[in-house]
Design an enzyme around this catalytic site. Structure first.
Site, PDB file in Angstrom:
ATOM      1  CG  HIS A 154      -9.710  -5.357   0.527  1.00 27.78           C
ATOM      2  ND1 HIS A 154      -9.972  -6.480   1.271  1.00 27.78           N
ATOM      3  CD2 HIS A 154      -8.379  -5.147   0.619  1.00 27.78           C
ATOM      4  CE1 HIS A 154      -8.844  -6.934   1.795  1.00 27.78           C
ATOM      5  NE2 HIS A 154      -7.864  -6.146   1.410  1.00 27.78           N
ATOM      6  CD  GLU A 210      -4.571  -7.776   1.148  1.00 24.41           C
ATOM      7  OE1 GLU A 210      -5.397  -7.015   1.669  1.00 24.41           O
ATOM      8  OE2 GLU A 210      -3.349  -7.703   1.368  1.00 24.41           O
ATOM      9  CG  ASN A 269      -0.840  -6.561  -1.780  1.00 28.45           C
ATOM     10  OD1 ASN A 269      -1.464  -6.995  -2.762  1.00 28.45           O
ATOM     11  ND2 ASN A 269      -1.303  -6.650  -0.543  1.00 28.45           N
ATOM     12  CD  GLU A 282      -2.884  -1.323   2.304  1.00 27.94           C
ATOM     13  OE1 GLU A 282      -2.729  -0.577   3.287  1.00 27.94           O
ATOM     14  OE2 GLU A 282      -3.826  -2.115   2.184  1.00 27.94           O
ATOM     15  CG  ASP A 317     -12.616  -8.554   1.704  1.00 32.75           C
ATOM     16  OD1 ASP A 317     -12.436  -7.628   0.886  1.00 32.75           O
ATOM     17  OD2 ASP A 317     -12.228  -8.476   2.885  1.00 32.75           O
TER      18      ASP A 317
HETATM   19  C1  XIL Z   1      -6.099  -6.703   7.838  1.00 29.36           C
HETATM   20  C2  XIL Z   1      -6.383  -7.963   8.626  1.00 29.36           C
HETATM   21  O1  XIL Z   1      -7.251  -8.782   7.894  1.00 29.36           O
HETATM   22  C3  XIL Z   1      -6.980  -7.636   9.954  1.00 29.36           C
HETATM   23  O2  XIL Z   1      -7.103  -8.797  10.758  1.00 29.36           O
HETATM   24  C4  XIL Z   1      -6.101  -6.622  10.667  1.00 29.36           C
HETATM   25  O3  XIL Z   1      -6.695  -6.239  11.861  1.00 29.36           O
HETATM   26  C5  XIL Z   1      -5.866  -5.410   9.791  1.00 29.36           C
HETATM   27  O4  XIL Z   1      -5.309  -5.817   8.576  1.00 29.36           O
HETATM   28  N1  XIL Z   1      -4.781  -4.659   3.369  1.00 29.36           N
HETATM   29  C6  XIL Z   1      -3.775  -5.501   3.757  1.00 29.36           C
HETATM   30  C7  XIL Z   1      -4.003  -6.463   4.872  1.00 29.36           C
HETATM   31  O5  XIL Z   1      -2.734  -5.546   3.104  1.00 29.36           O
HETATM   32  O6  XIL Z   1      -2.844  -6.688   5.626  1.00 29.36           O
HETATM   33  C8  XIL Z   1      -5.105  -6.001   5.777  1.00 29.36           C
HETATM   34  O7  XIL Z   1      -5.371  -7.048   6.685  1.00 29.36           O
HETATM   35  C9  XIL Z   1      -6.345  -5.642   4.974  1.00 29.36           C
HETATM   36  C10 XIL Z   1      -6.045  -4.521   4.029  1.00 29.36           C
END
Ligand code: XIL
Length: 542
Positions: A432, A463, A396, A353, A465
């Site tokens: 996300h 990632e 990422n 990020e 969802d």
């Molecule tokens: C999130 C985890 O899923 C949570 O359990 C934690 O509290 C916060 O981080 N981007 C990322 C991940 O790269 O590491 C993050 O994961 C979600 C957003």
């Protein structure tokens, strides 16, 4: 689940077999695994507990919120049916606090919250025996009581559960009792320990008696299925990996979670366990046991590990934010962490990020940028390649599936990195979809994948969802399937990963509440039943 259950051995049997008797109980140290326990080291005469000073910190400022002491995840635990007693010799107590914790259920650990579930902690604090009981309904202990005085040197503590109470003794002398608060209603006891900075102590003996069986860590190998996501994805003309983020405590204490994790996925990403606040809680002090547990699980189930993450602006231990020599800190961290896992993980998210479309240079002006300027990114990749020459190295990012300034800036950044010969191999698109507005057309994502292919870069969905936001399960299914189809079809897309698989432990849960209210963003619901999204993904892979 296949468990190696050692039947309770009576004292008589111990004596008869010539094994030196341990105070009327089953020895939990000898013959059991205490080598995969963060902060602990097996010695000839017990287990040395060193201070980790590990904390859950607030995301932005890195304030210490809750202590995050380790649990022996790979080691022995107890199956208890009724009354029992645990005797522990805590040796070398030197005035600093020493803690032994018995967990009925393991905590669930997020970056910014540790969901305490039921446990009892006994500590030797200022020469007294401090007992704290968490009932699983709050971050803070439901009951704390302090007994005795003058405890130092070697102290044998007895913790007896009987009649709904926990009775404490030290060196054979009964000190008092506390309500059990149903801590052991789960029928399980896991062991954890902690030490105060400046201290450290030795677990010289640990035994259990009463109605207990000792259970060593479960066989990690899970049953496979020809109908699983992983089976279908590896059967494609051009196989891709199907992955998920995994958390270590449910993997160890939730058999149903473990079964799906092993059966459906052939790539796993540690959700939080490799982040800096977990693996380097103090400068130069590393805690790899939880992450190692995940890596061992992956190996047992023929899964690749996508490791996450080396350089980020969140999930940092407090010391790291205030260190004056950020470049050294970053490079040392990469060297130690990527070096530790080298040969055992396939890929790394090296920089996580880094983008901010509203800043002057398109980069987030985080602590690393402030210390080193935009060059921190190239430095991080170079160090990662050095530490693990065989790992595939990713940058990422979120919000870059869609068209716009954020994507444009990212494209320019990686193009420049490639042109400068920086060892970056690919880009992870987090995908996300927290809000309806995050649902971007698969075709836009496809164009971005192709643009990166032209630069010689790999891509992954890292990632994914999809929160329902009032929409039906079918809408969620369409989102997952649409992105999966792009990854399946584009030759430079190597894996399709979701951010966890079940709402039971999803990262979109409303946390800091007891019980946390689960999110709805993942393909399996909180009862581990597959949703339409699962079937839709299988269909894309058929
Ligand atoms: C999130 C985890 O899923 C949570 O359990 C934690 O509290 C916060 O981080 N981007 C990322 C991940 O790269 O590491 C993050 O994961 C979600 C957003």
């Amino acid at each position: 689940m296949r468990l190696a259950v050692l039947a309770a051995v009576s004292t008589v049997a111990l004596i008869a077999s010539g094994v030196p008797a341990v105070a009327a109980g089953i020895d939990l140290l000898r013959g059991h695994d205490w080598t995969h326990f963060a902060g602990a080291a097996r010695t000839a005469d017990g287990v040395q507990i060193t201070p980790l000073d590990r904390w859950i910190t607030s995301q932005k400022e890195g304030r210490r919120l809750q202590p995050n002491p380790p649990v022996n995840l790979a080691g022995p635990h107890l199956a208890v049916a009724g009354d029992f007693q645990v005797d522990a010799t805590m040796a070398g107590i030197n005035g600093k606090s020493a803690y032994l914790q018995l967990y009925g259920q393991l905590p669930v650990i997020y970056d910014e919250w540790r969901q305490e579930r039921p446990s009892v902690r006994v500590g030797i604090v200022g020469g007294r025996l401090e007992t704290a009981v968490w009932d699983g309904e709050s971050n803070t202990a439901e009951e704390t009581r302090t007994f005795g005085a003058g405890l130092s040197g070697d102290v044998t503590v007895s913790i007896k559960r009987a009649g709904g109470r926990i009775t404490l003794s030290a060196n054979g002398k009964r000190l008092g009792s506390v309500d059990e608060h149903d801590v052991f209603a789960s029928g399980t006891v896991w062991f954890g320990a902690d030490a105060q900075v400046g201290g450290g102590w030795r677990l010289a003996a640990l035994s259990a008696s009463g109605s207990v069986d000792v259970v060593d860590s479960p066989d990690r190998t899970q049953p496979t299925s020809k109908k699983s996501l992983r089976a279908k994805a590896s059967g494609l003309d051009r196989p891709i990996h199907v992955g998920t983020a995994i958390a270590s405590t449910p993997l160890v204490d939730d058999a149903a979670y473990r079964a799906i994790a092993g059966r459906e996925f052939d790539m796993i990403t540690p959700e939080n366990d490799m982040k800096p606040q977990f693996v380097q809680p103090r400068r130069g002090v590393f805690a790899f046991a939880e992450a190692d547990t995940l890596v061992d699980f992956a190996r047992a189930n023929d899964q690749a590990v996508h490791a996450h993450t080396l350089v980020w602006f969140e999930a940092l231990p407090t010391w790291m934010r205030s260190a004056p020599d950020k470049e050294t800190v970053m490079l040392d961290h990469i060297k130690a962490v990527a070096g530790h896992f080298a040969g055992r993980v396939a890929e790394w998210d090296v920089v996580n990020e880094p983008m901010d479309e509203d800043s002057s240079d398109g980069l987030r002006h985080n602590l690393w940028w402030q210390a080193m300027g935009k060059g921190y990114i190239a430095k991080a990749f170079t160090a990662a390649r050095q530490a693990d020459p065989n790992a595939v190295l990713y940058l990422n990012e979120y919000g870059v599936e869609e068209a716009g300034e954020r994507w444009d800036r990212l494209y320019q950044l990686v193009k420049d990195l490639k042109a400068a010969g920086v060892p970056i191999d690919g880009v992870g698109f987090q995908n996300h979809e927290y809000a309806k507005g995050d649902r971007t057309p698969p075709e836009t994502f496809r164009q971005h994948v192709q643009a990166l292919a032209a630069l010689g870069l790999k891509v992954r969905v890292s990632e994914m969802d999809v929160s329902a936001n009032g929409d039906s399960a079918a809408v969620q299914a369409k989102e997952f399937a649409g992105k999966l189809a792009v990854c399946r079809d584009e030759p430079n897309c190597t894996s399709f990963g979701m951010w966890g698989f079940t709402d039971r432990y999803g990262s979109t849960a409303d946390i800091n509440n007891y019980p946390p209210s689960p999110g709805d963003a993942l393909p399996w619901d909180r009862n581990l039943r597959p949703k339409k999204a699962y079937t839709a993904m299988l269909n894309e892979l058929n």
